[in-house]
Design a protein around this motif. Structure first.
Motif, PDB file in Angstrom:
ATOM      1  N   ILE A   1     124.326  42.124  99.381  1.00 16.65           N
ATOM      2  CA  ILE A   1     124.334  41.658  97.993  1.00 16.65           C
ATOM      3  C   ILE A   1     122.979  41.056  97.627  1.00 16.65           C
ATOM      4  O   ILE A   1     122.430  41.318  96.558  1.00 16.65           O
ATOM      5  CB  ILE A   1     125.449  40.621  97.773  1.00 16.65           C
TER       6      ILE A   1
ATOM      7  N   ARG B   1     136.998  39.083  98.779  1.00 17.63           N
ATOM      8  CA  ARG B   1     136.631  38.886  97.376  1.00 17.63           C
ATOM      9  C   ARG B   1     135.187  38.403  97.319  1.00 17.63           C
ATOM     10  O   ARG B   1     134.794  37.516  98.070  1.00 17.63           O
ATOM     11  CB  ARG B   1     137.543  37.856  96.719  1.00 17.63           C
ATOM     12  N   PHE B   2     134.417  38.991  96.422  1.00 19.53           N
ATOM     13  CA  PHE B   2     133.029  38.599  96.219  1.00 19.53           C
ATOM     14  C   PHE B   2     132.955  37.866  94.881  1.00 19.53           C
ATOM     15  O   PHE B   2     133.357  38.408  93.852  1.00 19.53           O
ATOM     16  CB  PHE B   2     132.124  39.829  96.204  1.00 19.53           C
ATOM     17  N   THR B   3     132.459  36.661  94.919  1.00 24.03           N
ATOM     18  CA  THR B   3     132.492  35.844  93.706  1.00 24.03           C
ATOM     19  C   THR B   3     131.189  35.077  93.513  1.00 24.03           C
ATOM     20  O   THR B   3     130.407  34.892  94.457  1.00 24.03           O
ATOM     21  CB  THR B   3     133.677  34.856  93.760  1.00 24.03           C
TER      22      THR B   3
ATOM     23  N   LYS C   1     124.708  46.849  88.878  1.00 22.51           N
ATOM     24  CA  LYS C   1     126.028  46.288  89.143  1.00 22.51           C
ATOM     25  C   LYS C   1     126.959  47.361  89.694  1.00 22.51           C
ATOM     26  O   LYS C   1     127.684  47.130  90.674  1.00 22.51           O
ATOM     27  CB  LYS C   1     126.622  45.686  87.867  1.00 22.51           C
TER      28      LYS C   1
ATOM     29  N   VAL D   1     128.806  47.561  93.494  1.00 26.15           N
ATOM     30  CA  VAL D   1     130.229  47.758  93.778  1.00 26.15           C
ATOM     31  C   VAL D   1     130.429  48.950  94.716  1.00 26.15           C
ATOM     32  O   VAL D   1     131.177  48.881  95.696  1.00 26.15           O
ATOM     33  CB  VAL D   1     131.015  47.963  92.464  1.00 26.15           C
TER      34      VAL D   1
ATOM     35  N   LEU E   1     129.241  48.082  98.228  1.00 28.24           N
ATOM     36  CA  LEU E   1     130.185  47.215  98.924  1.00 28.24           C
ATOM     37  C   LEU E   1     131.371  48.016  99.445  1.00 28.24           C
ATOM     38  O   LEU E   1     131.855  47.794 100.561  1.00 28.24           O
ATOM     39  CB  LEU E   1     130.666  46.105  97.986  1.00 28.24           C
TER      40      LEU E   1
ATOM     41  N   ILE F   1     138.947  45.389  98.767  1.00 27.25           N
ATOM     42  CA  ILE F   1     138.122  44.525  97.922  1.00 27.25           C
ATOM     43  C   ILE F   1     138.961  44.099  96.726  1.00 27.25           C
ATOM     44  O   ILE F   1     139.293  44.913  95.861  1.00 27.25           O
ATOM     45  CB  ILE F   1     136.846  45.249  97.457  1.00 27.25           C
TER      46      ILE F   1
ATOM     47  N   SER G   1     138.203  41.817  94.308  1.00 27.67           N
ATOM     48  CA  SER G   1     137.405  41.798  93.078  1.00 27.67           C
ATOM     49  C   SER G   1     135.955  41.493  93.408  1.00 27.67           C
ATOM     50  O   SER G   1     135.636  40.954  94.468  1.00 27.67           O
ATOM     51  CB  SER G   1     137.944  40.752  92.086  1.00 27.67           C
ATOM     52  N   VAL G   2     135.091  41.856  92.474  1.00 24.04           N
ATOM     53  CA  VAL G   2     133.678  41.508  92.529  1.00 24.04           C
ATOM     54  C   VAL G   2     133.383  40.749  91.240  1.00 24.04           C
ATOM     55  O   VAL G   2     133.345  41.344  90.155  1.00 24.04           O
ATOM     56  CB  VAL G   2     132.793  42.767  92.637  1.00 24.04           C
TER      57      VAL G   2
END
Length: 241
Positions: A120, A148-150, A163, A167, A170, A180, A182-183
């Motif tokens: 990332i 989850r990527f936040t 973006k 995704v 990932l 996954i 959510s991103v």
């Protein structure tokens, strides 16, 4: 980072393949007993040999630089991209170089949390401390194979295609069985603060005129200050996945 001409010259110097180093190696190649006077036939012959070799090495340097990712462009860059399974999406050479570097990274990246964080950070040029990778099942509905990527910083993403690329990258980087959830990108908040201050000052003036008394003047000042504040806040959240 693209290497400048000066940096390339330093690179070849460090490798011992600059013109001066090559020439010095050749003109000092004769044994000590041979005539090495600058005006001698020996040095004249070695000078010619040095010129020929330097020309050959210069061609090698040009080929090497043209094949490097920093210098490649046009068809050469397309060939390098093809070697890594990357296709050009527009005429932006810099973005194609970025895609190639990403493909190289994905080819050797692991599947640990630190590996994903590095991925990332590379894609968005972000500080790894600015976003989070959540793998705790208690925070993911009890699913031990979810992630989850936040808090991914929006300001590092210059375009929607980066973006989308993140995704997809990932999805490629995690194990097939990993879900996954959510991103999430950081919220963008813009706040405008308006402050207005009004001041009102009143003065009453009294005069006493009497022949039996001294002339006197008195005043009564009254100052009122009022402050009005209006705050506007615009809030936007970008979410992928």
């Amino acid at each position: 980072m693209l290497m400048t001409d000066k940096q390339w010259l330093q690179f070849w110097t460090d490798q011992g393949l600059d013109d001066d180093t090559i020439r010095q190696l050749i003109i000092t190649a004769l044994p000590g007993m041979a005539n090495q006077s600058p005006d001698s036939n020996n040095q004249a012959i070695l000078g010619v040999i040095a010129d020929l070799i330097i020309d050959e090495v210069d061609e090698f340097r040009k080929i090497y630089e043209s094949r490097s990712l920093d210098r490649a462009k046009g068809g050469v860059l397309d060939d390098i991209a093809a070697d890594w399974g990357v296709s050009r999406i527009d005429n932006d050479d810099d973005f194609l170089r970025f895609q190639i570097r990403l493909a190289k990274m994905l080819s050797r990246i692991g599947v640990t949390e630190d590996d994903i964080i590095s991925l990332i950070a590379f894609i968005l040029q972000a500080d790894p401390t600015e976003f989070d990778v959540i793998t705790d099942p208690d925070e993911l509905g009890g699913d031990p194979e979810a992630v989850r990527f936040t808090n991914i910083p929006n300001r590092y993403s210059k375009s929607a295609r980066k973006k989308n690329l993140l995704v997809k990258a990932l999805e490629s980087a995690v194990m097939p069985e990993v879900k996954i959830v959510s991103v999430d990108f950081q919220a963008v908040a813009t706040q405008t603060l308006y402050v207005a201050t009004a001041t009102k000052k009143e003065r009453s003036h009294f005069a006493v005129m009497d022949s039996m008394r001294d002339r006197a003047h008195t005043t009564d000042d009254n100052t009122t200050v009022a402050t009005v504040t209006q705050r506007q806040r615009l809030h936007q959240v970008s979410k992928e996945g």
